[in-house]
Design a protein around this motif. Structure first.
Motif, short mmCIF file in Angstrom:
data_model
loop_
_atom_site.label_atom_id
_atom_site.label_comp_id
_atom_site.label_asym_id
_atom_site.label_seq_id
_atom_site.Cartn_x
_atom_site.Cartn_y
_atom_site.Cartn_z
N VAL A 83 0.83 -1.21 0.00
CA VAL A 83 0.00 0.00 0.00
C VAL A 83 0.86 1.25 0.00
CG1 VAL A 83 -0.29 0.24 2.51
CG2 VAL A 83 -2.11 1.00 0.98
N GLY A 84 2.04 1.19 0.66
CA GLY A 84 3.00 2.28 0.60
C GLY A 84 2.83 3.33 1.67
N ARG A 85 3.94 3.93 1.99
CA ARG A 85 3.98 5.02 2.97
C ARG A 85 3.49 6.32 2.34
NH1 ARG A 85 7.11 6.86 7.44
NH2 ARG A 85 8.06 4.80 7.69
N GLN A 86 2.81 7.15 3.14
CA GLN A 86 2.40 8.46 2.67
C GLN A 86 3.11 9.59 3.41
OE1 GLN A 86 -1.76 9.32 1.50
NE2 GLN A 86 -1.73 10.86 3.12
N LYS A 87 3.47 9.35 4.67
CA LYS A 87 4.04 10.42 5.48
C LYS A 87 5.44 10.04 5.95
CE LYS A 87 -0.49 11.99 7.08
NZ LYS A 87 -1.39 12.27 8.22
N THR A 88 6.27 11.06 6.15
CA THR A 88 7.62 10.83 6.66
C THR A 88 7.60 10.87 8.19
OG1 THR A 88 8.06 13.20 6.46
CG2 THR A 88 8.73 11.79 4.63
N ALA A 89 8.60 10.26 8.78
CA ALA A 89 8.68 10.20 10.24
C ALA A 89 9.25 11.49 10.82
CB ALA A 89 9.54 9.00 10.66
N PRO A 90 8.64 11.96 11.93
CA PRO A 90 7.38 11.54 12.51
C PRO A 90 6.20 12.09 11.69
CG PRO A 90 8.79 12.61 14.15
CD PRO A 90 9.34 12.93 12.78
N ALA A 91 5.19 11.29 11.54
CA ALA A 91 4.09 11.63 10.63
C ALA A 91 3.21 12.76 11.15
CB ALA A 91 3.23 10.39 10.39
N PHE A 92 3.14 12.94 12.46
CA PHE A 92 2.20 13.91 13.02
C PHE A 92 2.89 15.00 13.85
CE2 PHE A 92 -0.05 10.04 12.04
CZ PHE A 92 -1.16 10.51 11.37
N ASP A 93 3.71 14.62 14.82
CA ASP A 93 4.46 15.63 15.58
C ASP A 93 5.80 15.84 14.88
OD1 ASP A 93 5.42 17.41 17.38
OD2 ASP A 93 5.23 16.13 19.14
N ASP A 94 5.75 16.61 13.81
CA ASP A 94 6.91 16.81 12.96
C ASP A 94 8.03 17.52 13.71
OD1 ASP A 94 8.51 17.01 10.67
OD2 ASP A 94 7.58 18.90 10.06
N VAL A 95 9.26 17.03 13.56
CA VAL A 95 10.38 17.62 14.28
C VAL A 95 10.65 19.05 13.82
CG1 VAL A 95 11.49 15.43 14.83
CG2 VAL A 95 12.03 16.57 12.66
N ALA A 96 10.18 19.40 12.61
CA ALA A 96 10.34 20.77 12.10
C ALA A 96 9.07 21.58 12.28
CB ALA A 96 10.73 20.73 10.63
N LEU A 97 8.14 21.07 13.05
CA LEU A 97 6.86 21.74 13.31
C LEU A 97 6.10 22.02 12.01
CD1 LEU A 97 7.75 24.32 16.13
CD2 LEU A 97 6.55 22.14 16.38
N GLY A 98 6.18 21.08 11.07
CA GLY A 98 5.58 21.31 9.77
C GLY A 98 4.23 20.65 9.54
N SER A 99 3.69 19.97 10.52
CA SER A 99 2.43 19.25 10.31
C SER A 99 1.23 20.09 10.74
CB SER A 99 2.42 17.94 11.10
OG SER A 99 2.16 18.18 12.47
N GLY A 100 0.07 19.69 10.24
CA GLY A 100 -1.16 20.35 10.66
C GLY A 100 -1.42 20.16 12.14
#
Length: 480
Positions: free
Chosen positions: A351-368
């Motif tokens: 099915v494949g990956r869609q998000k890079t690690a970490p998927a939600f609490d992004d280390v660069a504060l880039g997630s919604g």
């Protein structure tokens, strides 16, 4: 009693601003009569739009709802066996990506080939519809827990006005997709919890209950504190990705596909996150329908993993029985027309990956989600210890634990007044979050003694409202 009060209210007059301020619904004021065709059936209804559901709104453009009522109920007629007194209230939110959302309106669903949307289908089947708007993460005062507080306030408005409007406020059925699905689940889990009281009071929400009758949740982006570990438990070792970048344009959520491969640093983060998931699962005390414990070993294998895979087997069998050719699915073991097993690790690669690690609490504060857990002064924050410890943003901060708790239904299942009926769907092609998240949610609710209709529809990506006939058949069944 309700019919008498409704008749009395019909004689009242007042402005739209007046009933928004004092939270009294007036069915005689500020509506339009509308009519449309739904699957060849004429549907006549009254549209009450732009109702502000709190007395002290922070943003009245979003803290409002649209109410649609079948015209038959003002004539004493029945639809689908329902009357003005017994009709359930369908509560669909339009929230995606935890962004601000306007109330929904009847019309075509562009996600489903411009077929009638859930609001139109609900009206055709005799439901009263109340679609609430809510604040969201891109607004200064839309950070967590604003959206769930707004939905609770909308429910309280409906309960306060139960005697003034058609529809049975004891049978409110929430519906949402993605973040909206997560909020639908949270709404159903946290009924009447005192944890939200100060936020509701500050808005001037109605002094009424906020528990609901039933939850419909499509692909809920939920249990956010554990979502990173769950994602890497599923996708660790799968490094190529097709990532969705989400923006909001003119109140519509737009998605753009970006392809890439995880960097060595991201792969290292994935390796560090994966072991945290078994530790979490093993604290939950989950059991399957036979009462057997659902656990994981240090490598992420065990009965819980088999439990998730069993839903994939069920989905594949249903697809096979419907005539689907599954011969290309190398992760399935099929013999003599029976799906015998699903290899979860091979499935994840397929099915494949869609998000890079970490998927939600992004280390660069880039997630919604980083923006969701900001404040009115700090736009984005971490919300896990792992995210903060690995942050690449100088001076980054972490959301307070209480706020994070207010967004997680797991803290309230079996503790608050939970909805007695649940329906949860996540497609087998959904890669926005781990399949484990919806499975944990469904299993936790089932373990609390509530019936849960949970399935993983075959081939369905991250989406919702794709099976409205099945949804409303389920709704009819629990409402009578």
């Amino acid at each position: 009693m309700k019919r008498t009060l409704l008749a009395a209210t019909l004689a009242c007059v007042g402005s739209a601003s007046a009933y928004a301020a004092d939270l009294a619904f007036n069915p005689a004021t500020a509506y339009t009569e509308q009519s449309t065709q739904v699957n060849g059936q004429q549907v006549d209804y009254r549209a009450y739009e732009g109702i502000v559901y709190v007395a002290k709104p922070v943003d009245a453009a979003y803290q409002q709802m649209n109410v649609y009522i079948p015209a038959a109920y003002f004539k004493g007629e029945k639809i689908n066996g329902f009357t003005a007194e017994t009709a359930p209230i369908f509560l669909p939110n339009q929230i995606g990506g935890y962004m601000p959302a306007k109330p929904g309106q009847p019309g075509p669903d562009r996600r489903a080939g411009n077929t009638p949307n859930s609001i139109l289908v609900a009206l055709s089947r005799g439901y009263v519809v109340a679609s609430p708007g809510a604040r969201g993460r891109t607004q200064q005062y839309g950070k967590a827990p604003a959206a769930i507080v707004d939905l609770k306030a909308a429910v309280r408005y409906l309960r306060l006005n139960d005697a003034r409007m058609p529809g049975n406020a004891e049978k409110i059925i929430s519906n949402g997709t993605s973040a909206g699905g997560a909020l639908s689940a949270l709404l159903g889990a946290s009924g009447n919890s005192a944890d939200y009281a100060q936020h509701l009071k500050a808005l001037g929400a109605a002094d009424a209950r906020d528990d609901i009758f039933a939850v419909s949740a499509y692909c809920p982006i939920s249990i956010l504190e554990q979502a990173d570990a769950a994602y890497e438990w599923q996708f660790n070792g799968v490094n190529d990705y097709q990532k969705i970048q989400m923006t909001q344009i003119d109140y519509n959520v737009e998605r753009q596909l970006i392809k890439g491969t995880q960097t060595p640093a991201q792969q290292k983060l994935s390796d560090a996150l994966k072991p945290a998931f078994p530790a979490y699962v093993n604290t939950l005390g989950l059991k399957n329908a036979a009462g057997a414990a659902l656990m994981l070993d240090e490598k992420g294998n065990g009965s819980f993993k088999n439990h998730v895979a069993a839903y994939l087997v069920q989905s594949a069998q249903k697809a096979l029985d419907a005539g689907k050719d599954l011969s290309a699915q190398s992760w399935l073991t099929i013999r003599d027309g029976k799906v015998l097993a699903a290899d979860f690790d091979v499935y994840a690669k397929s099915v494949g990956r869609q998000k890079t690690a970490p998927a939600f609490d992004d280390v660069a504060l880039g997630s919604g989600e980083n923006q969701l857990f900001g404040t009115d002064k700090v736009d984005k924050q971490h919300f896990t210890a792992f995210g903060l410890a690995n942050s690449t943003v100088k001076g980054a901060t972490r959301a307070d634990a209480r706020t994070v708790r207010l967004m997680n239904p797991m803290h309230y299942i079996g503790q608050a007044q939970n909805s007695p009926h649940w329906r949860i769907r996540v497609g087998t092609n959904d890669r926005d979050t781990s399949l484990a998240i919806a499975t944990i949610l469904a299993t936790k609710v089932a373990n609390s003694g509530k019936p849960v209709d949970f399935a993983m529809p075959w081939g369905v990506p991250h989406s919702g409202d794709y099976d409205l006939d099945e949804l409303f058949t389920w709704m009819d069944g629990i409402s009578r």
